[in-house]
Design a protein around this motif. Structure first.
Motif, PDB file in Angstrom:
ATOM      1  N   SER A   1     -16.835 -41.023  52.831  1.00  0.00           N
ATOM      2  CA  SER A   1     -17.393 -39.687  53.068  1.00  0.00           C
ATOM      3  C   SER A   1     -17.838 -39.529  54.513  1.00  0.00           C
ATOM      4  CB  SER A   1     -18.565 -39.441  52.121  1.00  0.00           C
ATOM      5  OG  SER A   1     -18.161 -39.545  50.767  1.00  0.00           O
ATOM      6  N   ALA A   2     -18.390 -40.601  55.083  1.00  0.00           N
ATOM      7  CA  ALA A   2     -18.789 -40.545  56.490  1.00  0.00           C
ATOM      8  C   ALA A   2     -17.583 -40.489  57.418  1.00  0.00           C
ATOM      9  CB  ALA A   2     -19.667 -41.751  56.835  1.00  0.00           C
ATOM     10  N   LEU A   3     -16.510 -41.176  57.051  1.00  0.00           N
ATOM     11  CA  LEU A   3     -15.315 -41.166  57.894  1.00  0.00           C
ATOM     12  C   LEU A   3     -14.676 -39.785  57.981  1.00  0.00           C
ATOM     13  CD1 LEU A   3     -13.574 -44.513  56.837  1.00  0.00           C
ATOM     14  CD2 LEU A   3     -14.741 -44.024  58.992  1.00  0.00           C
ATOM     15  N   THR A   4     -14.823 -38.987  56.939  1.00  0.00           N
ATOM     16  CA  THR A   4     -14.240 -37.654  56.963  1.00  0.00           C
ATOM     17  C   THR A   4     -14.933 -36.727  57.964  1.00  0.00           C
ATOM     18  OG1 THR A   4     -15.687 -36.973  55.124  1.00  0.00           O
ATOM     19  CG2 THR A   4     -13.503 -37.833  54.567  1.00  0.00           C
ATOM     20  N   THR A   5     -16.097 -37.115  58.471  1.00  0.00           N
ATOM     21  CA  THR A   5     -16.806 -36.276  59.444  1.00  0.00           C
ATOM     22  C   THR A   5     -16.395 -36.563  60.880  1.00  0.00           C
ATOM     23  OG1 THR A   5     -18.660 -37.861  59.623  1.00  0.00           O
ATOM     24  CG2 THR A   5     -18.792 -36.192  57.893  1.00  0.00           C
ATOM     25  N   VAL A   6     -15.587 -37.587  61.105  1.00  0.00           N
ATOM     26  CA  VAL A   6     -15.152 -37.913  62.466  1.00  0.00           C
ATOM     27  C   VAL A   6     -14.094 -36.892  62.901  1.00  0.00           C
ATOM     28  CG1 VAL A   6     -14.158 -39.677  63.958  1.00  0.00           C
ATOM     29  CG2 VAL A   6     -15.609 -40.348  62.038  1.00  0.00           C
ATOM     30  N   PRO A   7     -14.276 -36.224  64.032  1.00  0.00           N
ATOM     31  CA  PRO A   7     -13.281 -35.221  64.481  1.00  0.00           C
ATOM     32  C   PRO A   7     -11.907 -35.850  64.729  1.00  0.00           C
ATOM     33  CG  PRO A   7     -15.346 -34.980  65.689  1.00  0.00           C
ATOM     34  CD  PRO A   7     -15.454 -36.254  64.917  1.00  0.00           C
ATOM     35  N   VAL A   8     -10.880 -35.185  64.242  1.00  0.00           N
ATOM     36  CA  VAL A   8      -9.516 -35.690  64.398  1.00  0.00           C
ATOM     37  C   VAL A   8      -9.097 -35.663  65.865  1.00  0.00           C
ATOM     38  CG1 VAL A   8      -7.133 -35.380  63.658  1.00  0.00           C
ATOM     39  CG2 VAL A   8      -8.993 -34.843  62.084  1.00  0.00           C
ATOM     40  N   GLU A   9      -9.648 -34.738  66.639  1.00  0.00           N
ATOM     41  CA  GLU A   9      -9.271 -34.637  68.047  1.00  0.00           C
ATOM     42  C   GLU A   9      -9.608 -35.907  68.825  1.00  0.00           C
ATOM     43  OE1 GLU A   9     -11.120 -32.542  66.446  1.00  0.00           O
ATOM     44  OE2 GLU A   9      -9.889 -30.734  66.226  1.00  0.00           O
ATOM     45  N   LEU A  10     -10.687 -36.569  68.420  1.00  0.00           N
ATOM     46  CA  LEU A  10     -11.056 -37.815  69.107  1.00  0.00           C
ATOM     47  C   LEU A  10     -10.002 -38.887  68.878  1.00  0.00           C
ATOM     48  CD1 LEU A  10     -14.904 -37.958  68.341  1.00  0.00           C
ATOM     49  CD2 LEU A  10     -13.754 -37.128  70.406  1.00  0.00           C
ATOM     50  N   TYR A  11      -9.502 -38.972  67.638  1.00  0.00           N
ATOM     51  CA  TYR A  11      -8.459 -39.942  67.350  1.00  0.00           C
ATOM     52  C   TYR A  11      -7.190 -39.632  68.141  1.00  0.00           C
ATOM     53  CZ  TYR A  11     -11.190 -41.656  63.358  1.00  0.00           C
ATOM     54  OH  TYR A  11     -12.148 -42.198  62.563  1.00  0.00           O
ATOM     55  N   GLU A  12      -6.809 -38.361  68.191  1.00  0.00           N
ATOM     56  CA  GLU A  12      -5.592 -37.991  68.904  1.00  0.00           C
ATOM     57  C   GLU A  12      -5.707 -38.285  70.396  1.00  0.00           C
ATOM     58  OE1 GLU A  12      -5.097 -33.930  67.986  1.00  0.00           O
ATOM     59  OE2 GLU A  12      -4.381 -34.257  65.922  1.00  0.00           O
ATOM     60  N   SER A  13      -6.854 -37.997  70.979  1.00  0.00           N
ATOM     61  CA  SER A  13      -7.044 -38.294  72.403  1.00  0.00           C
ATOM     62  C   SER A  13      -6.995 -39.788  72.677  1.00  0.00           C
ATOM     63  CB  SER A  13      -8.381 -37.716  72.873  1.00  0.00           C
ATOM     64  OG  SER A  13      -8.430 -36.320  72.684  1.00  0.00           O
ATOM     65  N   ALA A  14      -7.608 -40.581  71.777  1.00  0.00           N
ATOM     66  CA  ALA A  14      -7.595 -42.028  71.971  1.00  0.00           C
ATOM     67  C   ALA A  14      -6.189 -42.589  71.854  1.00  0.00           C
ATOM     68  CB  ALA A  14      -8.530 -42.688  70.955  1.00  0.00           C
ATOM     69  N   ARG A  15      -5.390 -42.069  70.907  1.00  0.00           N
ATOM     70  CA  ARG A  15      -4.018 -42.562  70.766  1.00  0.00           C
ATOM     71  C   ARG A  15      -3.165 -42.173  71.963  1.00  0.00           C
ATOM     72  NH1 ARG A  15      -4.923 -40.589  65.355  1.00  0.00           N
ATOM     73  NH2 ARG A  15      -5.310 -42.346  63.925  1.00  0.00           N
ATOM     74  N   LEU A  16      -3.404 -40.976  72.512  1.00  0.00           N
ATOM     75  CA  LEU A  16      -2.669 -40.583  73.713  1.00  0.00           C
ATOM     76  C   LEU A  16      -3.003 -41.477  74.895  1.00  0.00           C
ATOM     77  CD1 LEU A  16      -2.886 -36.674  73.502  1.00  0.00           C
ATOM     78  CD2 LEU A  16      -0.886 -38.133  73.076  1.00  0.00           C
ATOM     79  N   ASP A  17      -4.230 -41.979  74.932  1.00  0.00           N
ATOM     80  CA  ASP A  17      -4.627 -42.887  76.005  1.00  0.00           C
ATOM     81  C   ASP A  17      -4.182 -44.320  75.758  1.00  0.00           C
ATOM     82  OD1 ASP A  17      -5.816 -40.805  77.319  1.00  0.00           O
ATOM     83  OD2 ASP A  17      -7.828 -41.179  76.493  1.00  0.00           O
ATOM     84  N   GLY A  18      -3.530 -44.562  74.620  1.00  0.00           N
ATOM     85  CA  GLY A  18      -3.008 -45.893  74.331  1.00  0.00           C
ATOM     86  C   GLY A  18      -4.000 -46.847  73.714  1.00  0.00           C
ATOM     87  N   ALA A  19      -5.073 -46.347  73.115  1.00  0.00           N
ATOM     88  CA  ALA A  19      -6.076 -47.221  72.505  1.00  0.00           C
ATOM     89  C   ALA A  19      -5.533 -47.817  71.214  1.00  0.00           C
ATOM     90  CB  ALA A  19      -7.359 -46.441  72.231  1.00  0.00           C
ATOM     91  N   SER A  20      -5.882 -49.070  70.974  1.00  0.00           N
ATOM     92  CA  SER A  20      -5.458 -49.748  69.751  1.00  0.00           C
ATOM     93  C   SER A  20      -6.356 -49.326  68.587  1.00  0.00           C
ATOM     94  CB  SER A  20      -5.520 -51.263  69.936  1.00  0.00           C
ATOM     95  OG  SER A  20      -6.859 -51.680  70.203  1.00  0.00           O
ATOM     96  N   GLY A  21      -5.958 -49.727  67.377  1.00  0.00           N
ATOM     97  CA  GLY A  21      -6.754 -49.378  66.206  1.00  0.00           C
ATOM     98  C   GLY A  21      -8.146 -49.980  66.240  1.00  0.00           C
TER      99      GLY A  21
END
Length: 329
Positions: free
Chosen positions: A213-233
């Motif tokens: 339930s807490a994970l669903t509150t994390v903005p998806v845009e943050l994940y997309e920006s991190a993946r574009l920057d090449g961040a690992s899981g």
């Protein structure tokens, strides 16, 4: 038209000069008796009285008994004598008590570590599943969480039964002949491991659902920006996911510490604290001392020590929570 305008200008409508009250605003009319009276207090009185009777009174009674010479005779006749802190001195001078305290913290640490790791992994897995997979996993977790403690403990007793248990049969079929009629509950480390598995199995569903339930509150845009920057899981989890869900993570951690610290039913039903003292923790020690030795005063003192230790965990959690609120402010 000009005459109508002049008449309207000289004679404004009755409501033009009156300030309109916005709905929900303005002074509230006082009641005839000058206030709400005693009715709200009468509504909450049953809940308050029930809480005082079920929680506060037993706690106060246990504190009083821990300060008295209270055995079987005093339980029947009621002539308990006040002895001050003598029971606590006797308890703290017992080497078995300190061994039980050490085992309690070991039991708590192993359980909480496994619960938090497994529940975090399960929550992350649920987040990445599709709708059907998410529904199936969440339904399984809820059903596991809803199983009564006694029923789950009985199932684990059957699984590890020395003669008819499924675990021994499977291990024997896999070629481990030494597990033929292996008495799991007669060996301290084996019984300890089974209890850990039982507590973890019962606790992971609540922790995993809460963390998901807490994970669903994390903005998806943050994940997309991190993946574009090449961040690992791992880097995404460390830098984005965990900082966002950290308050809920700490809350679940504190609750699991308290719940595993005071685990009693599973141990008492499965092993009674045995073999020997291999699975005896503080709540079990308190009951053993009170019932088997007829020393209700020492049992109450052990319970008070347990309450103090759990209160320390709560103090640490609230300090951390208030510190985070100050940082956000």
């Amino acid at each position: 038209m000009t005459a109508v305008r002049e008449q309207t200008a000289h004679h404004p409508p009755p409501s033009a000069g009156r300030p309109r009250r916005s709905p929900g605003r303005g002074p509230r009319r006082p009641s005839k008796d000058g206030g709400p009276g005693a009715w709200p207090y009468l509504l909450i009185a049953p809940a308050v009285l029930g809480t005082l009777y079920l929680l506060v009174y037993p706690l106060v009674r246990a504190v009083v008994i821990s300060l008295q010479d209270f055995g079987l005779r005093q339980l029947i006749l009621g002539d308990a004598r006040f002895v001050g802190l003598d029971n606590y001195g006797t308890l703290l001078g017992d080497s078995r008590f300190w061994e039980v305290v050490r085992r309690t913290f070991l039991f708590m640490a192993v359980n909480v570590a496994l619960i938090m790791v497994l529940s975090t992994l399960v929550a992350l897995m649920i987040e990445r599943l599709g709708r059907f997979g998410r529904f199936a996993v969440l339904s399984s977790l809820v059903l596991t969480w809803a199983m009564p403690v006694i029923a789950a403990t009985t199932v684990f007793q059957w699984l590890f039964h020395s003669e008819f248990g499924i675990v021994n049969a499977v291990l024997k079929d896999l070629g481990f002949a030494s597990f033929d009629r292996y008495a799991w509950f007669a060996h301290g480390p084996a019984a300890f491991a089974i209890l850990v598995a039982l507590v973890v199995w019962q606790s992971v569903p609540f922790a995993a659902i809460t963390l998901y339930s807490a994970l669903t509150t994390v903005p998806v845009e943050l994940y997309e920006s991190a993946r574009l920057d090449g961040a690992s899981g791992a880097r995404i989890f460390r830098s984005i996911t965990f900082p966002v869900v950290r308050p809920i993570f700490l809350l679940v951690f504190s609750l699991e510490v308290i719940w595993t610290f005071k685990a009693f039913v599973q141990i008492w039903v499965m092993t009674n604290g045995g073999p020997g003292d291999a699975t005896t923790i503080l709540p079990v020690y308190a009951v053993q001392t009170a019932l088997s030795s007829q020393r209700y005063d020492l049992g109450s003192a052990a319970s008070m020590v347990t309450v103090v230790l759990m209160s320390g965990v709560l103090v640490l959690y609230f300090r951390q929570m208030f510190r985070q609120e100050d940082e956000l402010a």
